[in-house]
Scaffold this motif. Structure first.
Motif, PDB file in Angstrom:
ATOM      1  N   VAL A   1      -1.500   5.877   1.458  1.00  0.00           N
ATOM      2  CA  VAL A   1      -1.697   6.441   0.120  1.00  0.00           C
ATOM      3  C   VAL A   1      -0.373   6.539  -0.622  1.00  0.00           C
ATOM      4  CG1 VAL A   1      -2.358   8.533  -1.126  1.00  0.00           C
ATOM      5  CG2 VAL A   1      -3.802   7.664   0.714  1.00  0.00           C
ATOM      6  N   ALA A   2       0.681   6.961   0.071  1.00  0.00           N
ATOM      7  CA  ALA A   2       1.993   7.059  -0.565  1.00  0.00           C
ATOM      8  C   ALA A   2       2.459   5.691  -1.056  1.00  0.00           C
ATOM      9  CB  ALA A   2       3.001   7.645   0.419  1.00  0.00           C
ATOM     10  N   ALA A   3       2.186   4.646  -0.274  1.00  0.00           N
ATOM     11  CA  ALA A   3       2.589   3.298  -0.684  1.00  0.00           C
ATOM     12  C   ALA A   3       1.786   2.823  -1.892  1.00  0.00           C
ATOM     13  CB  ALA A   3       2.404   2.326   0.481  1.00  0.00           C
ATOM     14  N   LEU A   4       0.482   3.087  -1.880  1.00  0.00           N
ATOM     15  CA  LEU A   4      -0.369   2.630  -2.985  1.00  0.00           C
ATOM     16  C   LEU A   4      -0.149   3.422  -4.265  1.00  0.00           C
ATOM     17  CD1 LEU A   4      -3.732   1.969  -1.118  1.00  0.00           C
ATOM     18  CD2 LEU A   4      -2.128   0.278  -2.008  1.00  0.00           C
ATOM     19  N   SER A   5       0.446   4.613  -4.154  1.00  0.00           N
ATOM     20  CA  SER A   5       0.684   5.410  -5.353  1.00  0.00           C
ATOM     21  C   SER A   5       1.691   4.748  -6.281  1.00  0.00           C
ATOM     22  CB  SER A   5       1.177   6.811  -4.975  1.00  0.00           C
ATOM     23  OG  SER A   5       2.458   6.751  -4.357  1.00  0.00           O
ATOM     24  N   ARG A   6       2.432   3.762  -5.791  1.00  0.00           N
ATOM     25  CA  ARG A   6       3.412   3.047  -6.621  1.00  0.00           C
ATOM     26  C   ARG A   6       2.830   1.773  -7.223  1.00  0.00           C
ATOM     27  NH1 ARG A   6       6.320   4.232  -1.822  1.00  0.00           N
ATOM     28  NH2 ARG A   6       6.058   2.053  -1.176  1.00  0.00           N
ATOM     29  N   SER A   7       1.645   1.371  -6.741  1.00  0.00           N
ATOM     30  CA  SER A   7       1.059   0.102  -7.181  1.00  0.00           C
ATOM     31  C   SER A   7       0.306   0.271  -8.491  1.00  0.00           C
ATOM     32  CB  SER A   7       0.098  -0.431  -6.110  1.00  0.00           C
ATOM     33  OG  SER A   7      -0.574  -1.590  -6.576  1.00  0.00           O
ATOM     34  N   ALA A   8       0.419  -0.725  -9.338  1.00  0.00           N
ATOM     35  CA  ALA A   8      -0.278  -0.699 -10.633  1.00  0.00           C
ATOM     36  C   ALA A   8      -1.557  -1.520 -10.603  1.00  0.00           C
ATOM     37  CB  ALA A   8       0.643  -1.236 -11.730  1.00  0.00           C
ATOM     38  N   HIS A   9      -1.957  -2.007  -9.419  1.00  0.00           N
ATOM     39  CA  HIS A   9      -3.099  -2.919  -9.343  1.00  0.00           C
ATOM     40  C   HIS A   9      -4.200  -2.406  -8.421  1.00  0.00           C
ATOM     41  CE1 HIS A   9      -0.564  -5.757 -11.452  1.00  0.00           C
ATOM     42  NE2 HIS A   9       0.347  -5.671 -10.506  1.00  0.00           N
ATOM     43  N   VAL A  10      -4.187  -1.140  -8.053  1.00  0.00           N
ATOM     44  CA  VAL A  10      -5.204  -0.618  -7.147  1.00  0.00           C
ATOM     45  C   VAL A  10      -6.569  -0.682  -7.840  1.00  0.00           C
ATOM     46  CG1 VAL A  10      -5.989   1.389  -5.832  1.00  0.00           C
ATOM     47  CG2 VAL A  10      -3.550   0.911  -6.051  1.00  0.00           C
ATOM     48  N   PRO A  11      -7.590  -1.296  -7.207  1.00  0.00           N
ATOM     49  CA  PRO A  11      -8.922  -1.360  -7.829  1.00  0.00           C
ATOM     50  C   PRO A  11      -9.458   0.034  -8.127  1.00  0.00           C
ATOM     51  CG  PRO A  11      -8.783  -2.822  -5.912  1.00  0.00           C
ATOM     52  CD  PRO A  11      -7.539  -1.998  -5.908  1.00  0.00           C
ATOM     53  N   SER A  12     -10.258   0.141  -9.177  1.00  0.00           N
ATOM     54  CA  SER A  12     -10.739   1.457  -9.619  1.00  0.00           C
ATOM     55  C   SER A  12     -11.544   2.159  -8.544  1.00  0.00           C
ATOM     56  CB  SER A  12     -11.579   1.296 -10.888  1.00  0.00           C
ATOM     57  OG  SER A  12     -12.666   0.411 -10.651  1.00  0.00           O
ATOM     58  N   ALA A  13     -12.353   1.415  -7.782  1.00  0.00           N
ATOM     59  CA  ALA A  13     -13.148   2.042  -6.728  1.00  0.00           C
ATOM     60  C   ALA A  13     -12.251   2.617  -5.637  1.00  0.00           C
ATOM     61  CB  ALA A  13     -14.115   1.018  -6.133  1.00  0.00           C
ATOM     62  N   VAL A  14     -11.195   1.887  -5.284  1.00  0.00           N
ATOM     63  CA  VAL A  14     -10.255   2.381  -4.271  1.00  0.00           C
ATOM     64  C   VAL A  14      -9.476   3.578  -4.813  1.00  0.00           C
ATOM     65  CG1 VAL A  14      -8.228   1.788  -2.878  1.00  0.00           C
ATOM     66  CG2 VAL A  14     -10.070   0.123  -3.187  1.00  0.00           C
ATOM     67  N   ALA A  15      -9.076   3.510  -6.078  1.00  0.00           N
ATOM     68  CA  ALA A  15      -8.345   4.633  -6.679  1.00  0.00           C
ATOM     69  C   ALA A  15      -9.182   5.904  -6.671  1.00  0.00           C
ATOM     70  CB  ALA A  15      -7.927   4.282  -8.109  1.00  0.00           C
ATOM     71  N   PHE A  16     -10.455   5.785  -7.007  1.00  0.00           N
ATOM     72  CA  PHE A  16     -11.336   6.959  -7.000  1.00  0.00           C
ATOM     73  C   PHE A  16     -11.526   7.471  -5.577  1.00  0.00           C
ATOM     74  CE2 PHE A  16     -15.346   9.219  -7.016  1.00  0.00           C
ATOM     75  CZ  PHE A  16     -15.257   9.971  -8.173  1.00  0.00           C
ATOM     76  N   PHE A  17     -11.662   6.556  -4.628  1.00  0.00           N
ATOM     77  CA  PHE A  17     -11.829   6.929  -3.219  1.00  0.00           C
ATOM     78  C   PHE A  17     -10.613   7.709  -2.713  1.00  0.00           C
ATOM     79  CE2 PHE A  17     -10.946   5.804   1.229  1.00  0.00           C
ATOM     80  CZ  PHE A  17     -12.066   6.326   1.852  1.00  0.00           C
ATOM     81  N   ILE A  18      -9.414   7.222  -3.017  1.00  0.00           N
ATOM     82  CA  ILE A  18      -8.194   7.896  -2.569  1.00  0.00           C
ATOM     83  C   ILE A  18      -8.048   9.249  -3.239  1.00  0.00           C
ATOM     84  CG2 ILE A  18      -5.670   7.783  -2.601  1.00  0.00           C
ATOM     85  CD1 ILE A  18      -5.884   4.775  -2.321  1.00  0.00           C
TER      86      ILE A  18
END
Length: 345
Positions: A65-82
Motif C-alpha cells: 500500500v505504501a508503494a502504491l500510494s505514490r502511483s498515479a495509475h492505480v485502477p479505481s477499483a483497486v484504489a477503493f479496495f485499498i
C-alpha cells in the motif's frame, strides 16, 4: 550470524505465506515500473491484486500500500479496495494517493468511520466538496485542525522569534491570530453553505426524483423491461425509443452512464445494472463488475452525454408542422410498427 531478529522471525513464517508476500511485492513493483499502463495491464493488475493482498501478511500489505500510494495509475477499483482497508494499512494511501477523487474520498469517509475521515483530513489541498462532506459527518473538529494548520505552525515559531526580537514576536503573534480568525470564518462559511444547500441541488443538471428512482428499482427487481423503459423515458423527458436504445446496450455501459448522469443512488444503480445485465454480478477480487464499471464513469461527463442523447432524440423525433397543401404527406410511425423491447438477459 549477521541475521537480525526480524530476519529470524521472517524465517519462522510458513514457506507458503512468505512466497505469497514475495509474489505480491513483485506484482506491485512490476506495476510501478509501467509509466503508461494500457487498459489490459490495468485490468490484469486489478484482477490479481485483491487475491494476492488477502493471502499476504500484514507487513507485506503495508509495504504494498505504501508503494502504491505514490502511483498515479492505480485502477479505481483497486484504489477503493485499498482505501477501505483498516486504517493501519490504508493510512498512507488515504493521505498521499493521487488516484482518490472527491467522490471516493467522501464515500470512504461515510462508510468507514471516524479514523478514515480524520486521516483523509491530512491530505493536501482538500476540495470544498470533501470539506463540506466531512462537516456534514460531524468531523468539523478534524477539518478545522487541517484548515488552521498553517496558523499553528506560525504560532509554534513564535517562541523562537521572541528570543530574537520582541517586536518580531509580537508581529508574528498578531499575524497568527489573524490567520486563526480567518480560518474560523472560513469554517463557519463552509458549515453554513453545507446546511443551507438543498440535497437535490445539482447546479441545474437533470436529476432523477425519489419516485422515479423507486419505480426503476421496482421494475428492475421484476425484470419488467417495458415498464422500466417507459419510466426511464419519462425521467429523461425523451422518447421511448431512446430509453430502449440505452437498455439494448448489452454491456450495461449506456444504462450506467444514464443513471450516474441523473444522480441516481449508488446502491440502487448497482442493483438495477445487475438485474438487467447478469455479467455485471461477476466478482473480480472483492469487487463486482458493476462497481468497477460505475467507478470508471465521471458524473459530469455522464450528464453531458445524456443531454447530447436528448438533443439528438428531439431532433430525430420532432414532428414538423406541415401545411395542408404540402407536397408530401406527413408519415408517422405507430407504436405497433416499432421493434418491441425484450428483457435483457
Amino acid at each position: 550470524m549477521g541475521l537480525t531478529v526480524d530476519r529470524y522471525r521472517e524465517l519462522e513464517q510458513p514457506q507458503a505465506l512468505r512466497r505469497k508476500d514475495v509474489v505480491l511485492m513483485a506484482t506491485v513493483t512490476s506495476f510501478e515500473e509501467l509509466e503508461h499502463p494500457t487498459k489490459s495491464e490495468l485490468r490484469q493488475f486489478a484482477e490479481l491484486f485483491a487475491p494476492l493482498f488477502n493471502a499476504s501478511s500484514d507487513e507485506a500489505r503495508r509495504q504494498a500500500v505504501a508503494a502504491l500510494s505514490r502511483s498515479a495509475h492505480v485502477p479505481s477499483a483497486v484504489a477503493f479496495f485499498i482505501a477501505s482497508q483498516p486504517i493501519a494499512v490504508s493510512a498512507p494511501f488515504l493521505i498521499h494517493s493521487p488516484c482518490l477523487d472527491d467522490e471516493t474520498l467522501v464515500t470512504i469517509a461515510r462508510t468507514q468511520g471516524g479514523e478514515h475521515a480524520r486521516t483523509i483530513v491530512q491530505r493536501e489541498n482538500l476540495s470544498t466538496t470533501v470539506v463540506d462532506a466531512l462537516v456534514g459527518l460531524r468531523h468539523a473538529r478534524s477539518v478545522a485542525k487541517s484548515v488552521t494548520k498553517p496558523a499553528a505552525k506560525h504560532a509554534a515559531a513564535t517562541p523562537a522569534l521572541s528570543e530574537a526580537a520582541p517586536e518580531l514576536a509580537e508581529a508574528a503573534e498578531s499575524e497568527g491570530r489573524h490567520l486563526r480568525e480567518e480560518a474560523l470564518r472560513t469554517q463557519i462559511k463552509q458549515l453554513a453553505a453545507h446546511l443551507s444547500r438543498p440535497s437535490s441541488d445539482r447546479l441545474g443538471l437533470r436529476t432523477i426524483t425519489t419516485v422515479q428512482e423507486a419505480l426503476l428499482v421496482r421494475f428492475a427487481r421484476g425484470r419488467e423491461a417495458d415498464s422500466f423503459a417507459t419510466t426511464l423515458a419519462d425521467t429523461l423527458s425523451a422518447s421511448r425509443w431512446l430509453a430502449e436504445r440505452i437498455m439494448l446496450d448489452i454491456s450495461g455501459h449506456q444504462l450506467a452512464t444514464t443513471l450516474k448522469g441523473l444522480g441516481a443512488g449508488l446502491e440502487e444503480s448497482l442493483f438495477i445494472l445487475e438485474r438487467f445485465y447478469s455479467h455485471l454480478r461477476e466478482i473480480i477480487g472483492d469487487v463486482c463488475r458493476s462497481q468497477i464499471l460505475w467507478d470508471t464513469l465521471d458524473a459530469e461527463e455522464c450528464a453531458a452525454r445524456i443531454e447530447a442523447w436528448r438533443r439528438a432524440d428531439q431532433y430525430t423525433y420532432a414532428t414538423p408542422v406541415q401545411k395542408p397543401d404540402a407536397a408530401e404527406p406527413v408519415v408517422r410511425t405507430s407504436a405497433s410498427q416499432r421493434p418491441k423491447l425484450r428483457a435483457v438477459r
